[in-house]
Design an enzyme around this catalytic site. Structure first.
Site, short mmCIF file in Angstrom:
data_model
loop_
_atom_site.label_atom_id
_atom_site.label_comp_id
_atom_site.label_asym_id
_atom_site.label_seq_id
_atom_site.Cartn_x
_atom_site.Cartn_y
_atom_site.Cartn_z
N SER A 119 0.79 -1.24 0.00
CA SER A 119 0.00 0.00 0.00
C SER A 119 0.82 1.29 0.00
O SER A 119 0.25 2.36 -0.18
CB SER A 119 -0.93 0.03 1.21
OG SER A 119 -2.02 -0.80 0.97
N TYR A 150 -3.31 -2.90 -10.51
CA TYR A 150 -3.27 -2.67 -9.05
C TYR A 150 -2.46 -3.78 -8.34
O TYR A 150 -1.61 -3.49 -7.51
CB TYR A 150 -4.71 -2.59 -8.50
CG TYR A 150 -4.73 -2.54 -6.99
CD1 TYR A 150 -4.43 -1.36 -6.30
CD2 TYR A 150 -5.01 -3.68 -6.24
CE1 TYR A 150 -4.41 -1.33 -4.92
CE2 TYR A 150 -5.00 -3.65 -4.85
CZ TYR A 150 -4.70 -2.48 -4.19
OH TYR A 150 -4.66 -2.44 -2.82
N LYS A 204 0.26 3.39 -2.93
CA LYS A 204 -0.98 4.17 -3.11
C LYS A 204 -0.70 5.68 -3.12
O LYS A 204 -1.33 6.44 -3.87
CB LYS A 204 -1.99 3.84 -2.00
CG LYS A 204 -2.52 2.40 -2.07
CD LYS A 204 -3.45 2.09 -0.90
CE LYS A 204 -4.28 0.85 -1.11
NZ LYS A 204 -3.83 -0.38 -0.57
N VAL A 208 1.35 -3.52 3.87
CA VAL A 208 1.37 -4.80 4.59
C VAL A 208 2.62 -5.64 4.31
O VAL A 208 2.81 -6.67 4.93
CB VAL A 208 0.10 -5.66 4.34
CG1 VAL A 208 -1.13 -5.01 4.92
CG2 VAL A 208 -0.08 -5.96 2.86
N1 GLN Z 1 -1.98 -5.47 -1.96
C1 GLN Z 1 -2.61 -5.27 -0.71
C2 GLN Z 1 -4.12 -5.36 -0.86
O1 GLN Z 1 -4.65 -4.79 -1.75
C3 GLN Z 1 -2.19 -3.95 -0.14
C4 GLN Z 1 -2.75 -3.71 1.21
C5 GLN Z 1 -1.88 -2.95 2.15
O2 GLN Z 1 -0.67 -2.86 2.02
N2 GLN Z 1 -2.52 -2.46 3.19
O3 GLN Z 1 -4.80 -5.97 -0.09
#
Ligand code: GLN
Length: 345
Positions: free
Chosen positions: A85, A210, A88, A280
């Site tokens: 994430s 994504y 993002k 994560v």
């Molecule tokens: N690829 C993960 C997801 O979409 C990213 C989530 C994260 O890092 N919080 O669930």
């Protein structure tokens, strides 16, 4: 003539190696912070993406990149992990640049959601994702790029993130496959987004971009450089390359400040007080505007899915270096400058 992706989005120039943290006072603070939290084995690996449950849990790397082009790193700061994430924030910045603030705001808001990153919930007033730092908003930002590039979202994202890191980044194929094979929740979110009109076109292609963007391999040093590129209003301070548009950077940092740490964002702003984004995979990037950025990597996560050691290290560094945006003691930027000594030529 049709250009290949490599020709269209050229390889970023490599950045020089980092200075090890045992040199200089700022490095000593970084090293001491790492040593203090290294014994902490609390938290757990993310396991909803099978491949992430198999990573080595113990590494802990910290890096600082400054706007005058220095990169200072501890052990483990050059170990690769998937960005997840943290992507993002940068993807939102690219979307803003491609279609402008108003077009982006029509499709994704800027309010904290107070929910987990993967919540299947939209803003009841607008029927749009709350913000681009949670999955629903991030998939929307990727969809905007997908549309604006005629289906070349991932190539552009990889090129821009590479330019911000100052080296060519690569995809972790195994994590990408794992996430793509098991990403039913994200599929559900994307189809709902399509249903409410927040994204249009080929939902599967948007999801593929994504999943790929989340599976880009980075290091703590990369995150520090990428953060310092935001801190240095869009110019990578180490390679000198202009990577992001100035206004897009401002808007991105604002959303990172209010929404970057999922449903811990309010507490983070209170305690650490800098724009940040976590993932994560165990990465966290924190940006101190016009000064520096910190990248951290430690894969065990707390109940809010933020890196346990990463959050602890940021709290300490924030306190020790006076990084909080509303710091009212005399430390802060002048203190960091003093620790660094004369700017590099
Ligand atoms: N690829 C993960 C997801 O979409 C990213 C989530 C994260 O890092 N919080 O669930």
């Amino acid at each position: 003539m049709t250009l290949s992706a490599e020709e269209r989005y050229p390889v970023a120039e490599p950045r020089p190696a980092p200075t090890l943290a045992d040199t200089g006072p700022l490095g000593e603070i970084l090293e001491a912070t790492r040593a203090r939290h290294l014994p902490n084995r609390q938290g757990a690996l993310a396991d909803y993406i099978p491949e992430l449950a198999a990573v080595e849990p113990d590494p802990f790397g910290l890096a600082i990149a400054t706007v005058d082009g220095r990169l200072i790193a501890t052990a483990d700061a050059e170990l690769p992990f998937t960005i997840q994430s943290v992507s993002k924030a940068f993807v939102y910045c690219i979307a803003l640049e491609l279609v402008g603030r108003d077009a982006v705001l029509e499709r994704v808001g800027v309010e904290p959601s107070g929910d987990a990153f993967n919540a299947i919930v939209f803003d009841p007033h607008t029927n749009r994702p709350f913000n681009p730092m949670v999955n629903a908003g991030a998939i929307t930002a990727t969809a905007i790029i997908h549309q604006a590039t005629g289906g070349h979202a991932f190539e552009l994202i990889l090129e821009r993130l590479s330019a911000a890191a100052g080296r060519r980044l690569e995809l972790d194929e195994a994590v990408y496959r794992s996430e793509s094979d098991t990403g039913h929740r994200n599929r559900a979110i994307a189809h709902l987004l399509h249903n409410v009109g927040a994204i249009d076109g080929d939902v599967d292609a948007v999801l593929d971009a994504y999943f790929r963007q989340c599976s880009i391999l980075v290091t703590a040093c990369d995150l520090a450089c990428m953060g310092a590129t935001l801190s240095h209003i869009g110019e990578n301070p180490i390679t000198g390359r202009q990577v992001f548009d100035l206004t897009a950077v401002r808007n991105t940092l604002a959303v990172m400040f209010t929404c970057g740490m999922y449903d811990y964002s309010g507490h983070w702003a209170y305690d650490v007080g800098i724009p940040a984004k976590s993932g994560v995979g165990g990465g966290v990037v924190g940006v101190v505007n016009r000064q520096l950025a910190v990248g951290s990597f430690s894969p065990r996560l707390d109940a809010k899915d933020n890196s346990v050691r990463g959050v602890a290290a940021f709290k300490d560094l924030g306190e020790e270096l006076g990084l909080h945006a509303f710091e009212c003691s005399n430390i802060g930027s002048s203190y960091v400058s003093a620790l660094l000594g004369a700017p590099q030529a």
